[in-house]
Design an enzyme around this catalytic site. Sequence first.
Site, mmCIF file in Angstrom:
data_model
loop_
_atom_site.group_PDB
_atom_site.id
_atom_site.type_symbol
_atom_site.label_atom_id
_atom_site.label_comp_id
_atom_site.label_asym_id
_atom_site.label_seq_id
_atom_site.Cartn_x
_atom_site.Cartn_y
_atom_site.Cartn_z
ATOM 1 N N LEU A 6 0.841 -1.208 0.000
ATOM 2 C CA LEU A 6 0.000 0.000 0.000
ATOM 3 C C LEU A 6 0.870 1.250 0.000
ATOM 4 C CD1 LEU A 6 -2.708 -1.091 2.615
ATOM 5 C CD2 LEU A 6 -2.457 -1.722 0.204
ATOM 6 N N ALA A 8 -0.335 4.482 -1.542
ATOM 7 C CA ALA A 8 -1.126 5.517 -2.225
ATOM 8 C C ALA A 8 -1.124 6.847 -1.482
ATOM 9 C CB ALA A 8 -2.561 5.029 -2.408
ATOM 10 N N GLY A 9 -0.524 6.839 -0.280
ATOM 11 C CA GLY A 9 -0.654 8.019 0.577
ATOM 12 C C GLY A 9 0.315 9.141 0.248
ATOM 13 N N GLN A 78 -5.493 3.910 -6.582
ATOM 14 C CA GLN A 78 -6.498 4.339 -5.614
ATOM 15 C C GLN A 78 -6.538 5.867 -5.695
ATOM 16 O OE1 GLN A 78 -5.531 4.216 -1.458
ATOM 17 N NE2 GLN A 78 -7.631 3.824 -0.817
ATOM 18 N N GLY A 83 -8.954 4.670 2.823
ATOM 19 C CA GLY A 83 -8.725 3.644 3.840
ATOM 20 C C GLY A 83 -8.001 2.443 3.277
ATOM 21 N N THR A 84 -7.459 1.648 4.197
ATOM 22 C CA THR A 84 -6.604 0.533 3.794
ATOM 23 C C THR A 84 -7.393 -0.606 3.121
ATOM 24 O OG1 THR A 84 -6.667 0.032 6.152
ATOM 25 C CG2 THR A 84 -4.622 0.894 5.291
ATOM 26 N N GLY A 135 -3.419 -0.515 16.727
ATOM 27 C CA GLY A 135 -4.358 -1.619 16.633
ATOM 28 C C GLY A 135 -3.747 -2.726 17.472
ATOM 29 N N ASN A 160 -0.560 -4.236 15.927
ATOM 30 C CA ASN A 160 -0.766 -4.665 14.543
ATOM 31 C C ASN A 160 0.250 -3.943 13.654
ATOM 32 O OD1 ASN A 160 -1.788 -5.378 12.056
ATOM 33 N ND2 ASN A 160 -3.525 -3.950 12.161
ATOM 34 N N HIS A 308 30.471 25.819 3.653
ATOM 35 C CA HIS A 308 31.609 25.651 4.556
ATOM 36 C C HIS A 308 31.355 26.143 5.981
ATOM 37 C CE1 HIS A 308 32.117 29.400 2.251
ATOM 38 N NE2 HIS A 308 32.585 29.906 3.357
HETATM 39 P P1 TTP Z 1 -1.296 6.211 6.735
HETATM 40 O O1 TTP Z 1 0.023 6.329 7.451
HETATM 41 O O2 TTP Z 1 -2.522 6.150 7.545
HETATM 42 O O3 TTP Z 1 -1.448 7.390 5.680
HETATM 43 P P2 TTP Z 1 -0.344 8.226 4.924
HETATM 44 O O4 TTP Z 1 0.782 7.352 4.544
HETATM 45 O O5 TTP Z 1 -0.962 8.974 3.792
HETATM 46 O O6 TTP Z 1 0.198 9.271 5.991
HETATM 47 P P3 TTP Z 1 -0.520 10.516 6.740
HETATM 48 O O7 TTP Z 1 -1.460 9.916 7.739
HETATM 49 O O8 TTP Z 1 0.637 11.191 7.356
HETATM 50 O O9 TTP Z 1 -1.194 11.391 5.725
HETATM 51 O O10 TTP Z 1 -1.266 4.915 5.797
HETATM 52 C C1 TTP Z 1 -0.673 3.688 6.116
HETATM 53 C C2 TTP Z 1 -0.238 3.009 4.838
HETATM 54 O O11 TTP Z 1 -1.338 2.666 4.004
HETATM 55 C C3 TTP Z 1 0.646 3.860 3.987
HETATM 56 O O12 TTP Z 1 1.581 2.998 3.396
HETATM 57 C C4 TTP Z 1 -0.283 4.447 2.954
HETATM 58 C C5 TTP Z 1 -1.299 3.367 2.784
HETATM 59 N N1 TTP Z 1 -2.657 3.828 2.500
HETATM 60 C C6 TTP Z 1 -3.150 3.698 1.220
HETATM 61 O O13 TTP Z 1 -2.466 3.218 0.309
HETATM 62 N N2 TTP Z 1 -4.434 4.103 0.980
HETATM 63 C C7 TTP Z 1 -5.226 4.619 1.950
HETATM 64 O O14 TTP Z 1 -6.382 4.970 1.661
HETATM 65 C C8 TTP Z 1 -4.687 4.755 3.278
HETATM 66 C C9 TTP Z 1 -5.527 5.341 4.398
HETATM 67 C C10 TTP Z 1 -3.403 4.343 3.506
#
Ligand code: TTP
Length: 393
Positions: A6, A8-9, A78, A83-84, A135, A160, A308
Amino acid sequence: MQAIVLAAGEGTRMRPLSGSVPKPMLPVAEEPLVAHTARAAIEAGADELVLVVGYEADTVREYFGEEYAGIPVKYAIQEEQRGTADAVRAARDHIDGSFAVLNGDNLYDTAAVKRLLSNDPSVGTYRVDDPSNYGVISTEGDCVTGIVEKPDDPPTNLANTGAYVFPEEACDWLDVGESERGEFEITDVVERVISEYDVTAVEVKRWLDVGRPWELLKANEWKIAELERDVRGDVSEQAVLDGAVVVEEGATVKAGVTIEGPALIRSGASVGPNAYIRGTTLVDEEAKVGHSVEIKNSVLSPGATVGHLSYVGDSVLGRDVNFGAGTNVANLRHDDADIKFTVKGSRVSTDRRKFGVIAGDKAKTGINTSLTPGLKLSMGATTLPGEVVTRDK
Ligand code: TTP
């Protein structure tokens, strides 16, 4: 087995460093953060990578291409970070058989990922002192019996880690309801898998969730320390390289420089003359460390320059940052208290006694600037010659 990573963030808590580079692509030793996660999966036996991308997706695609470390790479888009579970749902059409899911901004020890992949289905756990901000996984023996988000009264101290192996059937369970915080959470999918399958809890011995700037520093401390000495660049006979120092081909280390490893000097970078590099330090591609500069435990992103007679400690400098001559970073408070940093408007402890500054891309300091501990310079921020900076800019 496929590994869904994951990524996408944007990484809003990582600002200003994520201002122009998405968090998964920030430098950790010789590769971007997400590449370490991908490599752990590949070394553990994953045979296909599915990267879920969104924010600045092209940067991730350009890096990984269609094949990475000998295995095929596919992409799932995405558009919006919802969300994850939604992120895994974006990859659903690519899934064929049991599949692993890993957070692209987490570092895992490879042995644990290997155990995770060979115990299908499974959840990666990490023992923490205070689980109330994670979690939390409940277990009976090795079997996962529950998962609860940030509980007041944690049933165990197993956090988690965002690493799972799911059966293919879980693809039908990705359409979860919206959570209280308005996201589609993978923990709801985990609950369903637990109710239908025996899920093994796999303890991850080393784990790091990289969300905030000092965690990027920690990630570099981890990965740079794993490098073995390898000197290929142009190193003066009058330089001293002590311990696990990597100087890539195309890097220059001039006379009078001392580098105490572990340290990584990347291609196109130049150090010295008479500079001192220590701690776990990354001097990334095309970065420049000038005459009589000391750098300790820091990350200089590609193109960053430290002029420097400067000192930089426990800091991260973004791309093309330019610190003028005589810039001094303070990385320790007189009262020895842990240093705080502002994340999304709130002051939070970094849990570090030693912490310097975080400078966004293209920030510039005037000569003889003094920077106090825990400061943030936003992208393109400037300081005046002789300025003493005590507030974020
Ligand atoms: P987060 O750490 O919750 O999100 P983020 O990486 O964008 O950081 P911030 O909260 O600082 O904005 O995400 C956990 C992991 O999951 C990270 O690898 C990004 C990924 N993720 C997605 O790919 N899509 C999503 O919709 C979410 C919420 C997270």
